[in-house]
Design a protein around this motif. Structure first.
Motif, PDB file in Angstrom:
ATOM      1  N   GLN A 134       0.827  -1.199   0.000  1.00 53.97           N
ATOM      2  CA  GLN A 134       0.000   0.000   0.000  1.00 53.97           C
ATOM      3  C   GLN A 134       0.865   1.255   0.000  1.00 53.97           C
ATOM      4  N   LYS A 164     -10.907   6.464  -4.701  1.00 55.61           N
ATOM      5  CA  LYS A 164     -10.059   5.288  -4.460  1.00 55.61           C
ATOM      6  C   LYS A 164      -8.765   5.698  -3.766  1.00 55.61           C
ATOM      7  N   ASP A 165      -8.178   6.813  -4.213  1.00 57.47           N
ATOM      8  CA  ASP A 165      -6.950   7.302  -3.585  1.00 57.47           C
ATOM      9  C   ASP A 165      -7.183   7.614  -2.109  1.00 57.47           C
ATOM     10  N   ASP A 168      -7.472   4.321  -0.229  1.00 55.57           N
ATOM     11  CA  ASP A 168      -6.147   3.719  -0.070  1.00 55.57           C
ATOM     12  C   ASP A 168      -5.356   4.450   1.009  1.00 55.57           C
TER      13      ASP A 168
END
Length: 186
Positions: A134, A164-165, A168
């Protein structure tokens, strides 16, 4: 890889259209910017005169990104660049910028190499490999636009899949906090 070593030749026709000689199709400035972000060198030449227009088009790409609010160059740097064109003495600004960017590229490359191969005593801890993957994805995302860095691999990510960023990043923060808690117990 040997093909990537030579610059991609783009020809500008009298109509100002840009022609990719490798794929035999017309390209836009955004296409050229994408080639460069992918690590490809480009050379743009005028078909009729043979003049090298690469600098002119690269400056145009930078200007368009800056005009859209994608500011990379601070105003003081732009001011210094303008000053460097107006001074009578030979300016050291171009050499300084070239050396600075070369150092940045080398530093990024070494950091990514070290990150992948660095022996770490924490590697035996449960979940460490997932955290490392990650963190590498995070670094790649953060350095996606920098030359020489590995950026997002598909166009959806390249377009900026911000949700999504954020997910994450939140996952990375959570796992980092868990790791820190485990370390403090040791």
């Amino acid at each position: 890889m040997a093909e990537d070593a030579k610059p991609l030749l783009i020809k500008r026709y009298a109509s100002r259209r840009l022609y990719n000689t490798e794929t035999s199709d017309y390209v836009t400035l955004e296409d050229i910017a994408a080639f460069i972000r992918a690590g490809r060198e480009v050379q743009i030449v005028d078909l009729k005169s043979g003049d090298d227009l690469t600098r002119q088009y690269l400056l145009q790409i930078v200007a368009e990104h800056e005009s859209r609010g994608e500011s990379v160059l601070p105003v003081d740097v732009l001011t210094d660049l303008v000053r460097s064109y107006t001074t009578n003495a030979q300016s050291v600004v171009p050499q300084f910028l070239a050396a600075s960017f070369e150092m940045l590229r080398e530093g990024q490359s070494k950091m990514m190499e070290n990150w992948a191969h660095f022996p770490n005593p924490m590697a035996s801890m449960p979940g460490f490999e997932a955290l490392q993957r990650q963190q590498q994805a995070f670094l790649k995302t953060m350095m996606g636009g920098w030359v020489g860095a590995s950026g997002p691999e598909d166009e959806a990510e390249e377009g900026g899949d911000r949700a999504k960023d954020r997910e994450d990043l939140a996952a990375i923060k959570t796992q980092l906090a868990e790791l820190q808690a485990k370390l403090s117990k040791l």
